[in-house]
Design a protein around this motif. Structure first.
Motif, short mmCIF file in Angstrom:
data_model
loop_
_atom_site.label_atom_id
_atom_site.label_comp_id
_atom_site.label_asym_id
_atom_site.label_seq_id
_atom_site.Cartn_x
_atom_site.Cartn_y
_atom_site.Cartn_z
N TRP A 137 -31.04 34.67 -23.80
CA TRP A 137 -30.56 35.94 -23.26
C TRP A 137 -29.64 35.67 -22.08
CZ3 TRP A 137 -31.19 40.91 -24.92
CH2 TRP A 137 -32.12 41.14 -25.94
N LEU A 138 -28.64 36.53 -21.92
CA LEU A 138 -27.72 36.48 -20.79
C LEU A 138 -27.86 37.77 -20.00
CD1 LEU A 138 -25.18 35.48 -19.19
CD2 LEU A 138 -23.79 36.63 -20.96
N HIS A 139 -27.97 37.66 -18.68
CA HIS A 139 -27.94 38.85 -17.84
C HIS A 139 -26.83 38.71 -16.81
CE1 HIS A 139 -28.90 41.76 -14.65
NE2 HIS A 139 -29.25 42.49 -15.70
N VAL A 140 -25.89 39.65 -16.83
CA VAL A 140 -24.75 39.66 -15.91
C VAL A 140 -24.89 40.83 -14.96
CG1 VAL A 140 -22.24 39.78 -15.69
CG2 VAL A 140 -23.26 38.59 -17.64
N SER A 141 -24.94 40.53 -13.67
CA SER A 141 -25.01 41.59 -12.66
C SER A 141 -23.61 42.14 -12.39
CB SER A 141 -25.60 41.03 -11.36
OG SER A 141 -25.46 41.97 -10.31
N ALA A 142 -23.51 43.46 -12.29
CA ALA A 142 -22.24 44.08 -11.89
C ALA A 142 -21.99 43.97 -10.40
CB ALA A 142 -22.22 45.55 -12.32
N GLY A 143 -22.98 43.47 -9.65
CA GLY A 143 -22.75 43.16 -8.25
C GLY A 143 -22.74 44.35 -7.33
N LEU A 144 -22.77 44.04 -6.05
CA LEU A 144 -22.92 45.07 -5.01
C LEU A 144 -21.68 45.27 -4.15
CD1 LEU A 144 -26.56 44.20 -4.07
CD2 LEU A 144 -25.77 46.52 -4.55
N GLY A 145 -20.62 44.54 -4.41
CA GLY A 145 -19.48 44.65 -3.50
C GLY A 145 -18.15 44.65 -4.22
N THR A 146 -17.12 44.60 -3.40
CA THR A 146 -15.73 44.49 -3.86
C THR A 146 -14.99 43.63 -2.85
OG1 THR A 146 -14.87 46.38 -2.59
CG2 THR A 146 -15.80 46.85 -4.77
N SER A 147 -13.84 43.15 -3.25
CA SER A 147 -12.96 42.53 -2.27
C SER A 147 -12.52 43.59 -1.26
CB SER A 147 -11.72 41.95 -2.96
OG SER A 147 -10.71 41.65 -2.01
N PRO A 148 -12.41 43.23 0.03
CA PRO A 148 -11.91 44.21 1.00
C PRO A 148 -10.48 44.63 0.72
CG PRO A 148 -12.12 42.03 2.00
CD PRO A 148 -12.79 41.96 0.66
N PHE A 149 -9.77 43.88 -0.14
CA PHE A 149 -8.40 44.23 -0.48
C PHE A 149 -8.34 45.11 -1.74
CE2 PHE A 149 -8.10 40.17 1.80
CZ PHE A 149 -7.30 40.58 2.86
N ALA A 150 -9.47 45.33 -2.39
CA ALA A 150 -9.54 46.23 -3.55
C ALA A 150 -10.84 47.00 -3.49
CB ALA A 150 -9.43 45.43 -4.84
N PRO A 151 -11.02 47.85 -2.47
CA PRO A 151 -12.31 48.50 -2.23
C PRO A 151 -12.53 49.74 -3.10
CG PRO A 151 -10.78 49.15 -0.53
CD PRO A 151 -10.03 48.20 -1.43
N VAL A 152 -12.51 49.56 -4.41
CA VAL A 152 -12.69 50.69 -5.33
C VAL A 152 -13.60 50.27 -6.47
CG1 VAL A 152 -10.48 51.82 -4.83
CG2 VAL A 152 -10.59 50.07 -6.60
N ARG A 153 -14.37 51.23 -6.96
CA ARG A 153 -15.14 51.10 -8.19
C ARG A 153 -15.04 52.43 -8.93
NH1 ARG A 153 -19.49 47.38 -9.38
NH2 ARG A 153 -19.51 45.64 -7.94
N PHE A 154 -15.00 52.36 -10.25
CA PHE A 154 -14.97 53.60 -11.02
C PHE A 154 -15.81 53.42 -12.28
CE2 PHE A 154 -13.28 56.71 -14.03
CZ PHE A 154 -13.35 57.85 -13.24
N ALA A 155 -16.74 54.38 -12.48
CA ALA A 155 -17.68 54.32 -13.61
C ALA A 155 -18.43 53.00 -13.63
CB ALA A 155 -16.96 54.55 -14.94
N CYS A 156 -18.61 52.42 -12.46
CA CYS A 156 -19.27 51.11 -12.35
C CYS A 156 -19.83 50.97 -10.94
CB CYS A 156 -18.27 50.00 -12.64
SG CYS A 156 -19.02 48.36 -12.78
N PRO A 157 -20.89 51.72 -10.61
CA PRO A 157 -21.42 51.68 -9.24
C PRO A 157 -21.95 50.30 -8.88
CG PRO A 157 -22.95 52.80 -10.70
CD PRO A 157 -21.69 52.59 -11.49
N PRO A 158 -21.96 49.98 -7.60
CA PRO A 158 -22.56 48.71 -7.16
C PRO A 158 -24.04 48.68 -7.47
CG PRO A 158 -22.11 50.14 -5.29
CD PRO A 158 -21.50 50.81 -6.47
N GLU A 159 -24.53 47.52 -7.89
CA GLU A 159 -25.91 47.49 -8.38
C GLU A 159 -26.62 46.18 -8.08
OE1 GLU A 159 -25.78 45.84 -12.93
OE2 GLU A 159 -25.24 47.96 -12.66
N ALA A 160 -27.93 46.29 -7.98
CA ALA A 160 -28.85 45.17 -8.11
C ALA A 160 -29.68 45.44 -9.36
CB ALA A 160 -29.74 45.06 -6.88
N SER A 161 -30.31 44.40 -9.88
CA SER A 161 -31.05 44.55 -11.13
C SER A 161 -32.48 44.06 -10.97
CB SER A 161 -30.38 43.76 -12.26
OG SER A 161 -29.06 44.21 -12.49
#
Length: 313
Positions: A263-287
């Motif tokens: 099995w593979l588990h990929v986290s979508a992560g909790l942050g962004t680069s400070p030079f691209a501080p946007v997320r859309f339909a993909c909230p920051p997450e822990a699992s």
């Protein structure tokens, strides 16, 4: 106003509203993803693993620090951190403050490119094309972060095989350095775990297929990774636009099978680069992964949004 002008105005207004939402709300909508995976040996008791990745923490991001620290209330049996913790040369104290209560739990980690080098401005279009060119920012104090984690009891799995008892379940784990920078040397851990552990766990920051194939070939039950940010910008009905690595878009976040037995588990992560501080339909997450014996059979995934907290940074 003619029809073309109205369409142009409407498109501009919609675009501005989307960017404002992606930058001002979505990237601070901290989320807990819960998943059950049948990966343990038949006689093992269930384990709860908290997967944290891609904090990209700035010293002033206080709401993120508070939310991560509060995850200790979940009382996981094991914490796994798959890298990219830093986004600033003075962020180590902030990362340790955020992880502080979790450092009291058993933990494993590997690092990513943004533990070694600071972020740099990039053309977003580069993420939609394949390129081997890497532009590094200033060196970051990853050695200080590593020393602080180890001092608190976490184990560095980078090019190492480690064995630990997690709530009565013997775990054999191994990891590689970041494949995104070409630092992975799987030959240092090749051959797979020995004995009969209840869980064979592989760690990597970037889920590059050649690394995943190696873990699967050596019989690992579960490989955990980050790096993709879940795509960071997702189109409803289409999914991630890119993974920023060799992994296919369908696996940009969450759990999937890799080969017949892994099995593979990929986290979508909790942050962004400070030079691209946007997320859309993909909230920051822990699992939070609940691992059960393989005889249980099926997997289940659910996403539980946490209460949004405005980050005043």
């Amino acid at each position: 106003m003619n029809s073309w002008a109205r369409l142009a105005l409407g498109a501009t207004t919609t675009g501005a509203a989307t960017v404002a939402y992606a930058a001002g709300i979505e990237r601070r909508r901290w989320t807990l993803r819960e998943t059950t995976l049948p990966v343990l040996a038949a006689d093992s008791r269930p384990l709860r693993i908290l997967h944290i990745s891609d904090l990209h923490l700035m010293p002033t991001q206080h709401s993120k620090q508070r939310w991560v620290a509060a995850l200790a209330a979940l009382e996981p049996d094991l914490v796994v951190n798959t890298g990219d913790n830093l986004a600033h040369p003075r962020a180590v104290p902030a990362v340790i403050a955020a992880l502080g209560p979790l450092l009291e739990r058993p933990g494993l980690f590997v690092f990513g490119s943004n533990d070694y080098f600071g972020p740099t401005p990039k053309n977003p279009a580069r993420y939609l094309t394949k390129s081997n060119r890497r532009v590094h920012g200033e060196p970051l104090p990853w050695r200080d972060l590593r020393a602080a984690m180890i001092e608190r009891g976490w184990l560095d799995a980078t090019h190492a095989r480690v064995e630990l008892d997690v709530a009565g379940v013997p775990v054999a784990a191994a990891g590689v350095d970041d494949p995104h920078l070409g630092l992975d040397r799987y030959d240092r851990i090749a051959g797979g775990p020995t004995g009969r552990p209840g869980l064979r766990l592989g760690l990597t920051h970037s889920p590059e297929p050649h690394v995943l194939d190696c873990f699967a070939g050596d019989g690992y039950d579960l490989v955990m990774a980050g790096h993709t940010h879940g795509g960071q910008l997702r189109v409803p009905g289409y999914g991630a636009l890119t993974t920023n690595c060799g992994l296919d878009r369908a696996r940009a976040r969450g759990a999937s099978r890799w080969g017949a037995h892994t099995w593979l588990h990929v986290s979508a992560g909790l942050g962004t680069s400070p030079f691209a501080p946007v997320r859309f339909a993909c909230p920051p997450e822990a699992s939070l992964l609940t691992l059960v014996p393989r005889t249980v059979g099926t997997s289940h995934q659910s996403t539980t949004p946490a209460k949004a907290v405005a980050d005043v940074s």
